[in-house]
Design a protein around this motif. Structure first.
Motif, PDB file in Angstrom:
ATOM      1  N   GLY A 194      70.469  16.228  69.853  1.00 29.58           N
ATOM      2  CA  GLY A 194      71.559  17.391  69.864  1.00 29.58           C
ATOM      3  C   GLY A 194      71.328  18.377  70.938  1.00 29.58           C
ATOM      4  N   SER A 195      72.634  19.164  71.235  1.00 29.06           N
ATOM      5  CA  SER A 195      72.421  20.135  72.022  1.00 29.06           C
ATOM      6  C   SER A 195      73.304  21.447  72.154  1.00 29.06           C
ATOM      7  CB  SER A 195      72.460  19.632  73.409  1.00 29.06           C
ATOM      8  OG  SER A 195      72.462  20.645  74.607  1.00 29.06           O
ATOM      9  N   TRP A 196      72.801  22.577  72.543  1.00 27.79           N
ATOM     10  CA  TRP A 196      73.808  23.572  72.644  1.00 27.79           C
ATOM     11  C   TRP A 196      75.088  23.198  73.312  1.00 27.79           C
ATOM     12  CZ3 TRP A 196      71.956  29.255  72.204  1.00 27.79           C
ATOM     13  CH2 TRP A 196      70.789  29.429  71.093  1.00 27.79           C
ATOM     14  N   ASP A 197      75.192  22.328  74.251  1.00 26.90           N
ATOM     15  CA  ASP A 197      76.674  21.934  74.642  1.00 26.90           C
ATOM     16  C   ASP A 197      77.376  21.298  73.836  1.00 26.90           C
ATOM     17  OD1 ASP A 197      75.548  19.283  74.576  1.00 26.90           O
ATOM     18  OD2 ASP A 197      75.340  19.205  76.578  1.00 26.90           O
ATOM     19  N   SER A 198      76.968  21.324  72.425  1.00 23.95           N
ATOM     20  CA  SER A 198      77.893  20.679  71.382  1.00 23.95           C
ATOM     21  C   SER A 198      77.987  19.261  71.453  1.00 23.95           C
ATOM     22  CB  SER A 198      79.460  21.177  71.442  1.00 23.95           C
ATOM     23  OG  SER A 198      79.342  22.575  71.301  1.00 23.95           O
ATOM     24  N   THR A 199      77.177  18.565  72.203  1.00 22.94           N
ATOM     25  CA  THR A 199      77.126  17.051  72.147  1.00 22.94           C
ATOM     26  C   THR A 199      75.871  16.465  71.744  1.00 22.94           C
ATOM     27  OG1 THR A 199      76.347  16.922  74.390  1.00 22.94           O
ATOM     28  CG2 THR A 199      78.620  17.074  74.284  1.00 22.94           C
ATOM     29  N   ILE A 200      76.025  14.993  71.272  1.00 14.65           N
ATOM     30  CA  ILE A 200      74.880  14.319  71.103  1.00 14.65           C
ATOM     31  C   ILE A 200      74.669  13.129  72.004  1.00 14.65           C
ATOM     32  CG2 ILE A 200      73.791  12.766  68.920  1.00 14.65           C
ATOM     33  CD1 ILE A 200      75.843  14.398  66.996  1.00 14.65           C
ATOM     34  N   ARG A 201      73.487  12.883  72.314  1.00 13.70           N
ATOM     35  CA  ARG A 201      73.211  11.881  73.202  1.00 13.70           C
ATOM     36  C   ARG A 201      72.284  10.864  72.684  1.00 13.70           C
ATOM     37  NH1 ARG A 201      72.406  15.050  79.129  1.00 13.70           N
ATOM     38  NH2 ARG A 201      74.449  15.730  79.346  1.00 13.70           N
ATOM     39  N   MET A 202      72.493   9.527  72.943  1.00 11.64           N
ATOM     40  CA  MET A 202      71.835   8.513  72.292  1.00 11.64           C
ATOM     41  C   MET A 202      70.951   7.835  73.652  1.00 11.64           C
ATOM     42  SD  MET A 202      73.147   8.629  69.484  1.00 11.64           S
ATOM     43  CE  MET A 202      72.631   7.367  68.729  1.00 11.64           C
ATOM     44  N   TRP A 203      69.705   7.853  73.656  1.00 13.04           N
ATOM     45  CA  TRP A 203      68.848   7.384  74.680  1.00 13.04           C
ATOM     46  C   TRP A 203      68.243   5.979  74.222  1.00 13.04           C
ATOM     47  CZ3 TRP A 203      68.191  11.161  78.674  1.00 13.04           C
ATOM     48  CH2 TRP A 203      68.683  12.476  78.380  1.00 13.04           C
ATOM     49  N   ASP A 204      68.323   5.251  75.243  1.00 17.36           N
ATOM     50  CA  ASP A 204      67.625   3.999  75.019  1.00 17.36           C
ATOM     51  C   ASP A 204      66.267   3.898  75.549  1.00 17.36           C
ATOM     52  OD1 ASP A 204      66.900   1.480  75.128  1.00 17.36           O
ATOM     53  OD2 ASP A 204      68.615   0.612  76.553  1.00 17.36           O
ATOM     54  N   LEU A 205      65.163   3.792  74.672  1.00 12.25           N
ATOM     55  CA  LEU A 205      63.964   3.794  74.813  1.00 12.25           C
ATOM     56  C   LEU A 205      63.246   2.664  75.526  1.00 12.25           C
ATOM     57  CD1 LEU A 205      62.699   6.084  71.543  1.00 12.25           C
ATOM     58  CD2 LEU A 205      63.555   6.810  74.035  1.00 12.25           C
ATOM     59  N   TRP A 206      63.941   1.696  75.635  1.00 15.21           N
ATOM     60  CA  TRP A 206      63.576   0.644  76.242  1.00 15.21           C
ATOM     61  C   TRP A 206      63.919   0.639  77.846  1.00 15.21           C
ATOM     62  CZ3 TRP A 206      59.990  -2.078  74.076  1.00 15.21           C
ATOM     63  CH2 TRP A 206      59.772  -2.041  72.812  1.00 15.21           C
ATOM     64  N   ALA A 207      64.526   1.656  78.279  1.00 14.87           N
ATOM     65  CA  ALA A 207      65.110   1.733  79.417  1.00 14.87           C
ATOM     66  C   ALA A 207      63.918   1.984  80.421  1.00 14.87           C
ATOM     67  CB  ALA A 207      66.237   2.650  79.600  1.00 14.87           C
ATOM     68  N   GLY A 208      64.582   1.765  81.649  1.00 13.41           N
ATOM     69  CA  GLY A 208      63.169   2.289  82.801  1.00 13.41           C
ATOM     70  C   GLY A 208      62.912   3.616  82.829  1.00 13.41           C
ATOM     71  N   THR A 209      62.230   3.983  83.955  1.00 14.27           N
ATOM     72  CA  THR A 209      62.189   5.683  84.324  1.00 14.27           C
ATOM     73  C   THR A 209      63.035   5.677  85.366  1.00 14.27           C
ATOM     74  OG1 THR A 209      60.131   5.499  82.930  1.00 14.27           O
ATOM     75  CG2 THR A 209      60.369   7.295  84.657  1.00 14.27           C
ATOM     76  N   PRO A 210      63.750   7.069  85.675  1.00 12.49           N
ATOM     77  CA  PRO A 210      63.936   7.821  84.464  1.00 12.49           C
ATOM     78  C   PRO A 210      64.807   7.370  83.576  1.00 12.49           C
ATOM     79  CG  PRO A 210      65.312   8.483  86.339  1.00 12.49           C
ATOM     80  CD  PRO A 210      64.595   7.189  86.636  1.00 12.49           C
ATOM     81  N   VAL A 211      64.709   7.876  82.458  1.00 13.17           N
ATOM     82  CA  VAL A 211      65.454   7.601  81.025  1.00 13.17           C
ATOM     83  C   VAL A 211      67.061   8.219  81.297  1.00 13.17           C
ATOM     84  CG1 VAL A 211      65.859   7.330  78.637  1.00 13.17           C
ATOM     85  CG2 VAL A 211      63.496   7.155  79.601  1.00 13.17           C
ATOM     86  N   ILE A 212      67.843   7.246  81.195  1.00 11.81           N
ATOM     87  CA  ILE A 212      69.174   7.928  80.987  1.00 11.81           C
ATOM     88  C   ILE A 212      69.977   7.630  79.800  1.00 11.81           C
ATOM     89  CG2 ILE A 212      71.598   7.484  82.129  1.00 11.81           C
ATOM     90  CD1 ILE A 212      70.101   6.506  84.577  1.00 11.81           C
ATOM     91  N   PHE A 213      70.693   8.622  79.249  1.00 12.01           N
ATOM     92  CA  PHE A 213      71.378   8.270  77.987  1.00 12.01           C
ATOM     93  C   PHE A 213      72.478   7.406  78.121  1.00 12.01           C
ATOM     94  CE2 PHE A 213      73.845  11.946  79.791  1.00 12.01           C
ATOM     95  CZ  PHE A 213      75.213  11.679  79.672  1.00 12.01           C
ATOM     96  N   GLN A 214      72.483   6.349  76.997  1.00 12.35           N
ATOM     97  CA  GLN A 214      73.631   5.308  77.040  1.00 12.35           C
ATOM     98  C   GLN A 214      74.799   5.719  76.398  1.00 12.35           C
ATOM     99  OE1 GLN A 214      71.543   2.286  74.726  1.00 12.35           O
ATOM    100  NE2 GLN A 214      71.800   3.170  72.830  1.00 12.35           N
TER     101      GLN A 214
END
Length: 294
Positions: free
Chosen positions: A164-184
């Motif tokens: 969660g962030s101060w920009d009022s959003t929640i991001r879901m990150w795929d930890l099996w993705a490659g690098t750099p990790v991009i929120f899905q």
């Protein structure tokens, strides 16, 4: 608070623990429910015996500055604590001994969460970073960049991290993705800073915000089926009951609220807190609820 059966509560003050010398910023039960961990503004990490309230350990100057957050690992072997001194400490539960000091954050570390398999640790802080650590080696695995002052929690499957962030959003990150990790996925709906996040054992997600609400999400669809409204101040912390049917929450007030997850109805307001409530947690069997205060 005692919880008898889903949907009914028996409310009473069961135990009072008052040997802290500063505000209680965070609390957590061990997976077996036998120990309670508390993090205090006085710079100490405390360990308590749940049933008796007996103090098992108190580590003075464990951190350079106030201790902000604490968590047990799901396997019960370790606990972690964070501080305003930019560090994370990993401790052996049996010996109450510090095993590692994790360094990498540049400002206060505000939140931590273990992966369900206890192999990884996620941390977020005022330096606008989420760092993913390997627990055994203490090495940084990844940096997740893009959120500010990030509360975080792992999905029960360990393959996804919510931040969660101060920009009022929640991001879901795929930890099996490659690098750099991009929120899905990005969840929008709050109108204020995200202050706390937690998953239920079944994979539901609850978020608290400065907008005085708690949102219950279904991460698989990104839908927002229920909003919990009733806090008069910003939501400081929240916790799922083990069965996922109830959510406890604290705001910047003297009250702890307990909600029905499915309906969003407040089923109990606990007013026994002596000062501003900063933290709350259920025991693993769901029979007790602890709150920490200033």
């Amino acid at each position: 608070m005692n919880s008898r059966v889903p949907g009914t509560l028996a409310v009473e003050r069961v135990k009072f623990v008052g040997r802290h010398r500063g505000e209680v910023n965070s609390s957590a039960f061990s997976p077996d429910g036998q120990k309670l961990l508390t993090a205090s503004e006085d710079g100490c990490v405390y360990g308590w015996e749940t049933q008796s309230g007996r103090l098992l350990w108190r580590h003075r100057a464990a951190h350079p500055g106030p201790v902000r957050f604490c968590r047990f690992s799901p396997n019960g072997c370790l606990f972690a604590s964070t501080s305003c001194g930019c560090t994370i400490r990993l401790w052996d539960v049996a010996k109450a001994k510090c095993l590692q000091v994790l360094q990498g954050h540049q400002r206060s570390v505000e939140t931590i969460s273990f992966s369900p398999d206890s192999k990884q640790l996620a941390s977020g802080g005022w330096d606008k970073r989420v760092m993913l650590w390997e627990v055994q080696s203490g090495q940084v695995l990844r940096h997740l960049v893009g959120h500010q002052d990030c509360p975080s929690d792992f999905a029960p499957s360990s393959d996804c991290l919510a931040t969660g962030s101060w920009d009022s959003t929640i991001r879901m990150w795929d930890l099996w993705a490659g690098t750099p990790v991009i929120f899905q996925q990005e969840l929008e709906g709050h109108s204020g800073n995200i202050s706390c996040l937690c998953y239920s054992a079944s994979g539901l997600l609850a978020s608290g915000s400065w907008d005085k609400t708690i949102h219950n999400w279904k991460p698989s669809t990104g839908s927002l089926p229920v909003q919990l409204k009733g806090h008069i101040t910003w939501v400081k912390s929240r916790a799922f009951s083990p069965d996922g049917l109830q959510v406890a929450s604290t705001g910047y007030s003297h009250m702890v609220k307990v909600w029905d997850y499915n309906t969003g109805k407040c089923i109990e307001t606990l007013k026994g807190v002596l000062d501003v409530a900063h933290a709350c947690a259920f025991t693993p069997d769901g029979k007790l609820l602890v709150s920490g205060a200033a």
